[in-house]
Write a protein that holds these residues in place. Structure first.
Motif, PDB file in Angstrom:
ATOM      1  N   LEU A 281       0.827  -1.199   0.000  1.00  0.00           N
ATOM      2  CA  LEU A 281       0.000   0.000   0.000  1.00  0.00           C
ATOM      3  C   LEU A 281       0.867   1.257   0.000  1.00  0.00           C
ATOM      4  CD1 LEU A 281      -2.709  -0.982   2.660  1.00  0.00           C
ATOM      5  CD2 LEU A 281      -2.864  -1.157   0.175  1.00  0.00           C
ATOM      6  N   VAL A 282       0.327   2.339  -0.509  1.00  0.00           N
ATOM      7  CA  VAL A 282       1.037   3.613  -0.439  1.00  0.00           C
ATOM      8  C   VAL A 282       1.063   4.090   1.006  1.00  0.00           C
ATOM      9  CG1 VAL A 282       0.355   4.254  -2.781  1.00  0.00           C
ATOM     10  CG2 VAL A 282      -1.087   4.938  -0.854  1.00  0.00           C
ATOM     11  N   ALA A 283       1.939   5.029   1.294  1.00  0.00           N
ATOM     12  CA  ALA A 283       1.998   5.587   2.640  1.00  0.00           C
ATOM     13  C   ALA A 283       0.690   6.305   2.955  1.00  0.00           C
ATOM     14  CB  ALA A 283       3.170   6.555   2.744  1.00  0.00           C
ATOM     15  N   GLN A 284       0.154   6.061   4.165  1.00  0.00           N
ATOM     16  CA  GLN A 284      -1.094   6.660   4.614  1.00  0.00           C
ATOM     17  C   GLN A 284      -2.221   6.495   3.578  1.00  0.00           C
ATOM     18  OE1 GLN A 284       0.147  10.706   5.464  1.00  0.00           O
ATOM     19  NE2 GLN A 284       0.712  10.166   7.544  1.00  0.00           N
ATOM     20  N   PRO A 285      -2.627   5.269   3.325  1.00  0.00           N
ATOM     21  CA  PRO A 285      -3.657   5.029   2.298  1.00  0.00           C
ATOM     22  C   PRO A 285      -5.042   5.531   2.687  1.00  0.00           C
ATOM     23  CG  PRO A 285      -3.186   3.011   3.503  1.00  0.00           C
ATOM     24  CD  PRO A 285      -2.168   4.027   3.961  1.00  0.00           C
TER      25      PRO A 285
END
Length: 348
Positions: A164-168
Motif C-alpha cells: 500500500l502507499v503511505a497513509q492510504p
C-alpha cells in the motif's frame, strides 16, 4: 579530611546501588553522585520514573514488560511474578487502546464469510478479502449492495498492509470490534438524509416518473451541476480541472489535500448504481444501449433513463450539498425533482 572523602565516596556508591535497583545505570549514577554530591543525586533519582531492571536488555519475543510494575514477564502470563498483579486485562486494554479506530460499511454480503460474535467481526482465516476500515467517512466505498450497516469500529488484528502507499486512508483488518452503529445518512455528509430520500424514491420509480424527470430537465442544469463540482474541488486548493465543462457527468473525483470523493462522498455513485438497477427492473434490456468505441463495447443507459439519472444526480447536489451551490443554480438543479415529486405530493 580523608574521612569526609571516604563518606562522600561511600554515599555515592549507595546512590549507585539505588539507581541499579530502579533499573538505571549504577556506575553512571555513582559518578554523578561523586560530582554533584550524593544527597542531591539521591533526591533527583527518587523523582524520576522507575524502570524495569531489564530495561536495557533486548526484549525476547516470548516476554513483555509488566504494565503495572515494569518487571519482565512471559507474554502469556496472567499474574506478574514481581508484583503479583493481574496483567491479563491490563495488557489487553493497553493493546486495544493502541489500535486504530475508523469506520466500516457492512454490506451484509452473504458471499463474504465473516464470524460475528460478541461485538466482534472477524475473517475465519487471516486471508483476503480483508475487512476494510476507513479512516474517515468520506472515503468509504459502498459497492453494489445496499442498504447495509455503518459502524464506528476498532481494529483488533491488522491484515496484510504490504504493497500500500503511505497513509492510504484505510486499514486492512482480519478482526474488528464494533463500537457504535451510525445512521446510513452519515455516509453522505451533513445533509445525508436527502440522499436517502432520493434512493428510496429510486427503488419505487415508475417509467412514467422517469419520463417526467427526463422531460423536465432544464437546458442549463448540466452547467449548474458542473459549477458545484468545481466549487467543491477548489475548497482549500486549486481546482482539479480549470474548465467547468470538464466536470459534466462526474460521479466521483479526487480533491487535493484529502480523501473525499465528491461533495456528498459516495452518494452520486450510489444513486447512479441504484438507478441502473431500477431501470433494468422496469424496462429490462431496453433500458440500455450498447455502444462500441475503440473495439470495446459498453452498455449505457437509454436516453429516457439517462435523463432521469441526471435529474436525480442534480437534485442530490442541490439538496445534499447546498454549501457548494449558488441560489439560482439550486432552483435549476432541483427543477425536475420538484415538478415530478413535490408537485405530485401536493396533488395527492
Amino acid at each position: 579530611m580523608l574521612l569526609i572523602i571516604f563518606l562522600w565516596i561511600v554515599l555515592a556508591i549507595v546512590v549507585g546501588f539505588m539507581a541499579k535497583g530502579r533499573g538505571r545505570n549504577g556506575f553512571g549514577w555513582t559518578m554523578l553522585a561523586c560530582l554533584i554530591s550524593a544527597p542531591v543525586a539521591g533526591i533527583f533519582l527518587t523523582t524520576i520514573t522507575k524502570r524495569s531492571q531489564q530495561g536495557g536488555q533486548p526484549l525476547p519475543a516470548s516476554h513483555i514488560d509488566c504494565p503495572l510494575c515494569g518487571g519482565r514477564i512471559l507474554r502469556e502470563a496472567r499474574v506478574c511474578r514481581h508484583c503479583g498483579g493481574d496483567v491479563t486485562e491490563t495488557a489487553q486494554d493497553g493493546e486495544l487502546a493502541a489500535m486504530p479506530e475508523g469506520y466500516w460499511f457492512d454490506s451484509l454480503d452473504p458471499s463474504v464469510e465473516l464470524k460475528r460474535t460478541a461485538g466482534r467481526v472477524a475473517r475465519p482465516k487471516a486471508t483476503p478479502p480483508w475487512i476494510v476500515v476507513d479512516e474517515s467517512l468520506d472515503s468509504i466505498v459502498i459497492g453494489s449492495r445496499w442498504p447495509g450497516q455503518l459502524w464506528r469500529v476498532r481494529v483488533v488484528k491488522l491484515g496484510d498492509m504490504s504493497g500500500l502507499v503511505a497513509q492510504p486512508g484505510y486499514w486492512r483488518a482480519s478482526t474488528i470490534e464494533l463500537l457504535e452503529e451510525l445512521p446510513l445518512s452519515a455516509l453522505f455528509g451533513a445533509n445525508g438524509d436527502a440522499v436517502l430520500d432520493i434512493i428510496a424514491q429510486i427503488r419505487k420509480l415508475s417509467r412514467i416518473e422517469a419520463q417526467g424527470l427526463a422531460d423536465n430537465l432544464p437546458a442549463d442544469a448540466h452547467l449548474a451541476y458542473s459549477r458545484a463540482w468545481m466549487q467543491w474541488s477548489q475548497q482549500g486548493a486549486e481546482p482539479a480541472h480549470d474548465s467547468v465543462d470538464e466536470w459534466r457527468g462526474t460521479l466521483a473525483a479526487t480533491r487535493r489535500g484529502d480523501k473525499a470523493r465528491s461533495p456528498i462522498h459516495s452518494g452520486f455513485l450510489l444513486i447512479h448504481a441504484q438507478l441502473r438497477l431500477r431501470a433494468e427492473q422496469v424496462d429490462g434490456d431496453s433500458a440500455f444501449v450498447v455502444v462500441e468505441e475503440d473495439g470495446e463495447t459498453e452498455q449505457i443507459l437509454a436516453p429516457l433513463w439517462q435523463g432521469a439519472c441526471d435529474a436525480l444526480l442534480f437534485a442530490a447536489m442541490a439538496k445534499a450539498a447546498p454549501q457548494y451551490v449558488a441560489e439560482q443554480d439550486a432552483v435549476t438543479l432541483a427543477h425536475a425533482w420538484t415538478r415530478v415529486f413535490d408537485d405530485e405530493s401536493q396533488r395527492a
